[in-house]
Write a protein that holds these residues in place. Structure first.
Motif, short mmCIF file in Angstrom:
data_model
loop_
_atom_site.label_atom_id
_atom_site.label_comp_id
_atom_site.label_asym_id
_atom_site.label_seq_id
_atom_site.Cartn_x
_atom_site.Cartn_y
_atom_site.Cartn_z
N TRP A 105 -1.18 0.04 0.99
CA TRP A 105 -0.69 0.85 -0.13
C TRP A 105 0.77 0.53 -0.48
CZ3 TRP A 105 -5.47 2.07 0.85
CH2 TRP A 105 -6.18 2.93 0.03
N THR A 106 1.56 0.15 0.51
CA THR A 106 2.99 -0.06 0.25
C THR A 106 3.35 -1.48 -0.14
OG1 THR A 106 3.34 -0.39 2.63
CG2 THR A 106 3.77 1.82 1.75
N MET A 107 2.50 -2.47 0.21
CA MET A 107 2.90 -3.87 0.01
C MET A 107 2.00 -4.68 -0.91
SD MET A 107 4.34 -4.97 3.77
CE MET A 107 3.69 -3.65 4.78
N LEU A 108 0.75 -4.27 -1.09
CA LEU A 108 -0.14 -5.05 -1.95
C LEU A 108 0.17 -4.82 -3.43
CD1 LEU A 108 -3.64 -4.78 -0.24
CD2 LEU A 108 -1.88 -6.56 0.02
N GLY A 109 -0.22 -5.80 -4.23
CA GLY A 109 -0.01 -5.71 -5.68
C GLY A 109 1.08 -6.62 -6.18
N ALA A 110 1.87 -7.17 -5.27
CA ALA A 110 2.96 -8.06 -5.69
C ALA A 110 2.46 -9.45 -6.03
CB ALA A 110 4.01 -8.14 -4.58
N ASN A 123 5.53 11.92 10.39
CA ASN A 123 5.00 13.27 10.58
C ASN A 123 5.00 13.59 12.07
OD1 ASN A 123 2.83 11.72 11.43
ND2 ASN A 123 1.33 13.23 10.74
N THR A 124 4.58 14.79 12.42
CA THR A 124 4.67 15.24 13.81
C THR A 124 3.64 14.54 14.68
OG1 THR A 124 5.39 17.40 13.02
CG2 THR A 124 4.66 17.25 15.31
N PRO A 125 4.06 13.83 15.70
CA PRO A 125 3.12 13.20 16.62
C PRO A 125 2.73 14.15 17.75
CG PRO A 125 5.33 12.56 17.24
CD PRO A 125 5.46 13.50 16.05
N SER A 126 1.65 13.82 18.42
CA SER A 126 1.30 14.52 19.65
C SER A 126 2.12 13.93 20.78
CB SER A 126 -0.20 14.36 19.95
OG SER A 126 -0.46 14.69 21.31
N ILE A 131 5.49 4.06 15.04
CA ILE A 131 4.36 4.92 15.37
C ILE A 131 4.04 5.75 14.14
CG2 ILE A 131 3.53 6.79 16.86
CD1 ILE A 131 5.59 5.77 18.96
N VAL A 132 2.80 5.64 13.64
CA VAL A 132 2.44 6.26 12.36
C VAL A 132 1.16 7.07 12.52
CG1 VAL A 132 3.58 4.41 11.08
CG2 VAL A 132 1.13 4.22 11.60
N PRO A 133 0.84 7.94 11.55
CA PRO A 133 -0.37 8.77 11.66
C PRO A 133 -1.64 8.01 11.29
CG PRO A 133 0.83 9.29 9.64
CD PRO A 133 1.68 8.31 10.40
N GLY A 134 -2.76 8.55 11.75
CA GLY A 134 -4.05 8.07 11.27
C GLY A 134 -4.67 6.92 12.03
N SER A 135 -4.27 6.68 13.27
CA SER A 135 -4.83 5.61 14.08
C SER A 135 -4.63 4.26 13.39
CB SER A 135 -6.31 5.90 14.38
OG SER A 135 -6.80 5.08 15.41
N LYS A 142 3.20 10.98 1.08
CA LYS A 142 4.39 11.07 1.92
C LYS A 142 4.22 10.29 3.22
CE LYS A 142 7.38 14.37 4.35
NZ LYS A 142 7.64 15.79 4.66
N VAL A 143 3.02 10.37 3.83
CA VAL A 143 2.83 9.72 5.13
C VAL A 143 2.80 8.20 5.03
CG1 VAL A 143 1.66 11.67 6.22
CG2 VAL A 143 0.31 9.98 4.95
N PHE A 144 2.81 7.63 3.81
CA PHE A 144 2.84 6.19 3.63
C PHE A 144 4.23 5.66 3.27
CE2 PHE A 144 -1.89 5.39 2.31
CZ PHE A 144 -2.29 5.80 3.56
N ARG A 145 5.18 6.53 3.05
CA ARG A 145 6.47 6.08 2.50
C ARG A 145 7.38 5.51 3.59
NH1 ARG A 145 7.16 11.65 -0.93
NH2 ARG A 145 5.18 11.43 -2.08
#
Length: 377
Positions: free
Chosen positions: A86-91, A247-250, A72-76, A226-229
């Motif tokens: 952001w974390t996996m592309l570029g390889a 991060n803090t969820p609702s 469960i992550v932020p930002g819908s 930070k929210v992508f790590r």
């Protein structure tokens, strides 16, 4: 056609046809939500238990294999998909498929933000690019179900089983409505606000084993917020996939999702798919009976069964706005104007939380609103 001065007698009992946030499940009410976790830390024992329970329910409802992790992550859905990019592309090289606005958004991110110069395969609204031409030595970005175009990939057969690249599926209007081939999906994202009828702001990130391998073996050239790590000391941050959110969820949104997931579990995956299929079939019948309505996606094999986009004869943006406003004022249908970047038309959600009887009751009201809107033109 219905007389323009005569309103239909029967209204949809629940006129919620928005494509996001979508209709709540039948029987939902706020007083049915569990509240013991509210006002508590998400890191408390009960907070972690409820978050982990929510993850377990998603796994059950999706029949997701143990090989895939759920976080469960932020930002819908947007946040979840961008986290993956952001974390996996570029390889390795990237191919981006775009046939509607959100797919174009991923192209923009790849080109203007990450600057990775992807191969871009486009198609007009209502159609798909040539899926057979995709190079699976690349990482591939695509939307499984184009919410703004009413177009979906027909199945997962076009995804190479021996692919070298990763498949990144934005599946936000697809999960719980289609039987997804998880062995062909390395990364999937969605939000609770679609087929579950949950609340917004939270995304879900699903990682297959090949995606985890990429995360642990590759470090992007660009800085990560930070929210992508998702990696710590070269290893996947497993806590993220056990309810220890970045991060803090609702917790209110989590409890709402839990209620919807328990409802989904009571139906089973087959039951959810059957409800969406029945709704889409009911809307198909409405379209077939009217010469002024059509499908933006002409091919039934690639036509969405959740976010169904319709063409309206002679319509421009102003006429669609008048139709939508008339229906809303009557309490007959809410939020059915097409997406702002799509061709002028209607968009009607047919996901599992909608009742087929309400779709059927909508037909005469569409006649009435169309006649009224044209008469006022």
């Amino acid at each position: 056609m219905t007389n323009i001065l005569t309103r239909p007698g029967l209204k949809p009992a629940r006129p919620f046809f928005s494509s996001g946030p979508c209709a709540k499940p039948p029987g939902w009410s706020a007083d049915k939500l569990a509240v013991d976790s509210l006002g508590r830390s998400h890191r408390s024992k009960i907070g972690k238990q409820r978050l982990n329970y929510c993850i377990d329910l998603m796994r059950d409802a999706l029949s997701l294999p143990d090989t895939h992790r759920i976080g469960i992550v932020p930002g819908s859905d947007t946040g979840a998909y961008e986290m993956a990019m952001w974390t996996m592309l570029g390889a390795r090289p990237v191919t981006a498929l775009a046939w509607e606005s959100f797919g174009e958004g991923w192209v923009t991110d790849a080109v203007k933000q990450l600057r990775i110069d992807p191969v871009v395969m486009r198609a007009d609204y209502g159609r798909l690019p040539d899926l057979g031409a995709v190079d699976w030595s690349h990482d591939v970005l695509f939307t499984w179900n184009g919410t703004t175009s009413g177009v979906r990939v027909p199945n997962g057969d076009w995804i190479a089983p021996d692919r070298a690249g990763l498949s990144f599926a934005d599946a936000t209007s697809a999960v719980f409505a289609y039987d997804l081939p998880w062995d062909r999906i390395d990364v999937a994202t969605f939000s609770w606000q679609k087929v579950l009828g949950g609340e917004g702001a939270h995304g879900v990130l699903i990682l297959g084993p090949r995606a985890v391998e990429r995360l642990e073996s590759y470090t992007p050239a660009w800085p990560l917020p930070k929210v992508f790590r998702l990696v710590s000391k070269g290893k996947l941050a497993e806590g993220v996939f056990l309810g220890e959110t970045i991060n803090t969820p609702s917790m209110l949104a989590v409890e709402d999702a839990i209620w919807s997931l328990e409802w989904a579990r009571s139906l089973g995956q087959g039951g959810l798919i059957a409800r969406s299929d029945a709704n889409a079939a009911a809307l198909d019948r409405i379209v077939e009976q009217r010469d002024w309505l059509g499908h933006l996606a002409p091919d039934p094999a690639s036509r969405s069964r959740t976010s169904v986009c319709l063409t309206v004869a002679g319509a421009d943006e102003a006429l669609i706005k008048r139709m939508a406003a008339l229906l809303e004022a009557e309490g007959a249908a809410y939020d059915i104007a097409g997406y702002r970047d799509a061709p002028p038309g209607l968009r009607i959600w047919c996901g599992a939380t909608v009742d087929t009887g309400d779709i059927e009751a909508l037909g005469p009201w569409l006649d009435w609103a169309y006649a009224q809107a044209k008469h006022a033109n």
